[in-house]
Design a protein around this motif. Sequence first.
Motif, PDB file in Angstrom:
ATOM      1  N   MET A 184       0.837  -1.203   0.000  1.00 14.49           N
ATOM      2  CA  MET A 184       0.000   0.000   0.000  1.00 14.49           C
ATOM      3  C   MET A 184       0.870   1.250   0.000  1.00 14.49           C
ATOM      4  O   MET A 184       0.539   2.242  -0.652  1.00 14.49           O
ATOM      5  N   ARG A 185       1.998   1.189   0.716  1.00 14.99           N
ATOM      6  CA  ARG A 185       2.889   2.332   0.748  1.00 14.99           C
ATOM      7  C   ARG A 185       3.421   2.627  -0.648  1.00 14.99           C
ATOM      8  O   ARG A 185       3.485   3.782  -1.081  1.00 14.99           O
ATOM      9  N   THR A 186       3.788   1.577  -1.384  1.00 12.24           N
ATOM     10  CA  THR A 186       4.312   1.768  -2.734  1.00 12.24           C
ATOM     11  C   THR A 186       3.250   2.357  -3.655  1.00 12.24           C
ATOM     12  O   THR A 186       3.537   3.257  -4.461  1.00 12.24           O
ATOM     13  N   ARG A 187       2.022   1.860  -3.541  1.00  6.67           N
ATOM     14  CA  ARG A 187       0.958   2.376  -4.398  1.00  6.67           C
ATOM     15  C   ARG A 187       0.657   3.836  -4.094  1.00  6.67           C
ATOM     16  O   ARG A 187       0.515   4.655  -5.013  1.00  6.67           O
ATOM     17  N   LEU A 188       0.539   4.171  -2.806  1.00  6.10           N
ATOM     18  CA  LEU A 188       0.250   5.560  -2.445  1.00  6.10           C
ATOM     19  C   LEU A 188       1.392   6.473  -2.847  1.00  6.10           C
ATOM     20  O   LEU A 188       1.173   7.575  -3.380  1.00  6.10           O
ATOM     21  N   LEU A 189       2.637   6.026  -2.619  1.00  6.27           N
ATOM     22  CA  LEU A 189       3.781   6.847  -3.004  1.00  6.27           C
ATOM     23  C   LEU A 189       3.831   7.019  -4.517  1.00  6.27           C
ATOM     24  O   LEU A 189       4.145   8.107  -5.024  1.00  6.27           O
ATOM     25  N   GLY A 190       3.507   5.956  -5.263  1.00  7.38           N
ATOM     26  CA  GLY A 190       3.478   6.072  -6.716  1.00  7.38           C
ATOM     27  C   GLY A 190       2.438   7.062  -7.197  1.00  7.38           C
ATOM     28  O   GLY A 190       2.684   7.829  -8.136  1.00  7.38           O
ATOM     29  N   ILE A 191       1.264   7.051  -6.570  1.00  9.53           N
ATOM     30  CA  ILE A 191       0.211   7.998  -6.961  1.00  9.53           C
ATOM     31  C   ILE A 191       0.650   9.436  -6.688  1.00  9.53           C
ATOM     32  O   ILE A 191       0.500  10.326  -7.533  1.00  9.53           O
ATOM     33  N   LEU A 192       1.209   9.675  -5.498  1.00 14.01           N
ATOM     34  CA  LEU A 192       1.653  11.031  -5.156  1.00 14.01           C
ATOM     35  C   LEU A 192       2.754  11.503  -6.095  1.00 14.01           C
ATOM     36  O   LEU A 192       2.734  12.648  -6.576  1.00 14.01           O
ATOM     37  N   LEU A 193       3.730  10.623  -6.370  1.00 16.37           N
ATOM     38  CA  LEU A 193       4.826  11.021  -7.255  1.00 16.37           C
ATOM     39  C   LEU A 193       4.326  11.248  -8.676  1.00 16.37           C
ATOM     40  O   LEU A 193       4.812  12.149  -9.377  1.00 16.37           O
ATOM     41  N   ALA A 194       3.372  10.432  -9.128  1.00 16.34           N
ATOM     42  CA  ALA A 194       2.820  10.637 -10.473  1.00 16.34           C
ATOM     43  C   ALA A 194       2.113  11.983 -10.567  1.00 16.34           C
ATOM     44  O   ALA A 194       2.267  12.718 -11.562  1.00 16.34           O
ATOM     45  N   LEU A 195       1.347  12.330  -9.534  1.00 13.49           N
ATOM     46  CA  LEU A 195       0.679  13.636  -9.537  1.00 13.49           C
ATOM     47  C   LEU A 195       1.685  14.785  -9.521  1.00 13.49           C
ATOM     48  O   LEU A 195       1.545  15.765 -10.263  1.00 13.49           O
ATOM     49  N   MET A 196       2.721  14.647  -8.681  1.00 10.99           N
ATOM     50  CA  MET A 196       3.735  15.705  -8.626  1.00 10.99           C
ATOM     51  C   MET A 196       4.489  15.804  -9.943  1.00 10.99           C
ATOM     52  O   MET A 196       4.825  16.909 -10.403  1.00 10.99           O
ATOM     53  N   LEU A 197       4.769  14.661 -10.574  1.00 10.71           N
ATOM     54  CA  LEU A 197       5.451  14.679 -11.858  1.00 10.71           C
ATOM     55  C   LEU A 197       4.599  15.365 -12.921  1.00 10.71           C
ATOM     56  O   LEU A 197       5.112  16.131 -13.745  1.00 10.71           O
ATOM     57  N   CYS A 198       3.305  15.104 -12.898  1.00 10.36           N
ATOM     58  CA  CYS A 198       2.413  15.768 -13.857  1.00 10.36           C
ATOM     59  C   CYS A 198       2.383  17.276 -13.618  1.00 10.36           C
ATOM     60  O   CYS A 198       2.389  18.069 -14.572  1.00 10.36           O
ATOM     61  N   VAL A 199       2.367  17.682 -12.347  1.00  6.62           N
ATOM     62  CA  VAL A 199       2.369  19.127 -12.038  1.00  6.62           C
ATOM     63  C   VAL A 199       3.667  19.774 -12.516  1.00  6.62           C
ATOM     64  O   VAL A 199       3.659  20.849 -13.147  1.00  6.62           O
ATOM     65  N   LEU A 200       4.800  19.113 -12.227  1.00  5.36           N
ATOM     66  CA  LEU A 200       6.079  19.680 -12.655  1.00  5.36           C
ATOM     67  C   LEU A 200       6.177  19.727 -14.171  1.00  5.36           C
ATOM     68  O   LEU A 200       6.713  20.690 -14.747  1.00  5.36           O
ATOM     69  N   ALA A 201       5.669  18.674 -14.838  1.00  3.39           N
ATOM     70  CA  ALA A 201       5.689  18.690 -16.302  1.00  3.39           C
ATOM     71  C   ALA A 201       4.777  19.783 -16.852  1.00  3.39           C
ATOM     72  O   ALA A 201       5.119  20.465 -17.824  1.00  3.39           O
ATOM     73  N   ALA A 202       3.605  19.953 -16.221  1.00  2.00           N
ATOM     74  CA  ALA A 202       2.678  20.990 -16.680  1.00  2.00           C
ATOM     75  C   ALA A 202       3.268  22.384 -16.507  1.00  2.00           C
ATOM     76  O   ALA A 202       2.937  23.305 -17.258  1.00  2.00           O
ATOM     77  N   LEU A 203       4.146  22.546 -15.511  1.00  2.00           N
ATOM     78  CA  LEU A 203       4.797  23.839 -15.322  1.00  2.00           C
ATOM     79  C   LEU A 203       6.075  23.956 -16.140  1.00  2.00           C
ATOM     80  O   LEU A 203       6.379  25.017 -16.696  1.00  2.00           O
ATOM     81  N   GLY A 204       6.858  22.872 -16.201  1.00  2.00           N
ATOM     82  CA  GLY A 204       8.169  22.941 -16.832  1.00  2.00           C
ATOM     83  C   GLY A 204       8.114  23.001 -18.344  1.00  2.00           C
ATOM     84  O   GLY A 204       8.879  23.759 -18.973  1.00  2.00           O
ATOM     85  N   LEU A 205       7.248  22.218 -18.982  1.00  2.00           N
ATOM     86  CA  LEU A 205       7.204  22.200 -20.442  1.00  2.00           C
ATOM     87  C   LEU A 205       6.782  23.547 -21.022  1.00  2.00           C
ATOM     88  O   LEU A 205       7.439  24.062 -21.941  1.00  2.00           O
ATOM     89  N   PRO A 206       5.690  24.172 -20.531  1.00  2.00           N
ATOM     90  CA  PRO A 206       5.381  25.519 -21.060  1.00  2.00           C
ATOM     91  C   PRO A 206       6.481  26.537 -20.769  1.00  2.00           C
ATOM     92  O   PRO A 206       6.737  27.434 -21.592  1.00  2.00           O
TER      93      PRO A 206
END
Length: 490
Positions: A1-23
């Motif tokens: 469960m820890r791996t799944r929750l950590l994966g979800i949080l990191l995926a969301l943070m990665l999407c946020v950083l990509a949404a900010l970094g690419l533009p």
Amino acid sequence: MRTRLLGILLALMLCVLAALGLPLAAAFAAAEQSRVVVDRLDDAARFAQDLPTSGVSGLESALKGEPQPAPGDRSRRHALDAEVARYHELYGVRIGIFQRDGMPLAVAPADWRVPSGGWADQAFQEALDGRRSHNPPQVWPWTPDRTLTVATPVVRDGDVVAVVLSESPTGALRTRVVRKWLVIGAGEAAAMIVAVLLAARLTEWVLRPVRTLDRATHDIATGRMNARVAPGGGPPELQRLARSFNEMADHVVLALDQQKAFVADASHQLRNPLAALLLRVELLGLELPEGHEEELGGVREEGVRLARVLDDLLGLATAEHARPEPEPTDLAVLALERVDAWRPLAGQRGIELAWEGPALALGLADPIGFGSALDAVLDNALKFGPQGSRVRVLVAVRREEVAVTVSDQGPGLTEEELARAGDRFWRSQRHQNVDGSGLGLSIARTLLGAAGGSLTFGTATPCGLAVTLAVPRAGRKKAWSRPGQGFTER
């Protein structure tokens, strides 16, 4: 469960950083190109502004389409040629002043002409229409063959008489864009590292009470009723859930204790009236006339059976209340002692009782409880084994446990019956005529479970029932902690 929750949080943070970094990266590339384009347009405009100041020389005449003057009047055109060549030499930019029909007036390098087709031709046509060329297509680091072409019209008396066209290489621009992107990437990487650390801390903070609750639930589910959730951090909702769980566990334990106490008290209190009833039956039998011996025998048999059930209920209640302290025990010696004790009865029933095992088999067990459980299993095996059959007791040392398997050659159980074997008062429909209360194997399972062991059922080969009593190995360096908390690794 820890791996799944950590994966979800990191995926969301990665999407946020990509949404900010690419533009942001695209904006930096566009800004760098715009700066270069504006600089080239300013240079082209300067060349266009210098043309009217050339006087009535041959250059201006050429621009107006008039006959060329004498060769002595061409000094300004030579000066403009030198200036264009110097600009090309300093900046490496192709630049030229072209008439409306594309004929060059001043070009550097000398062999450069208006490119046909593509963006350069479009920019030249826009300048002929009296407009500056639009921003050329975006240059990316992976487009090394692309150049920046800009065009500015030269206007005389409201008419476009020439075009200043420049074509710039993009190597330096792409280098600056890559450097900007590296800075952005480093910032994104640093932000991702911080995000990973924060996500790990957040996940640990959220899941710590969940893991504690899961361990306590597992302990209670496996019979360690004293397990509780220790107070700790975490979200307020999970802290409230932990308190509610502890309260629920307390109520469950109280209800079970009351139930066990009722069974024990009822069994104990019923034994004396039953003994008195059996004594009165015996006295009554002495006064009955002849011919009632069969009815009297049936009453005696039912009374004895009821007394045996009460004894088994009392034994079960005692086993459930027991909290033994397991200790390193040589189960090979203990099993051999119990086999020797049951061998006379096996001989009376015509059953061979055999023992096999190593010389030493150390397991963590309560010697009294394990011996009583083994007695119940042996009694069951001798009860259902036919005359002339063989009951085999095998002691085996496995990787994590020591197992004692008792197999008989009786009728055995079906797959459905194996799932119910060991339940209280359960007996197979095929064995209803065999003497017993249906509590022997339940008592054995309870005795083993109280000390951290287990009782499992299987099919013997070629026929019969195989019952396995297993306890943890003493050599696994596990220790029994306080009652109700089970085994813990050292």
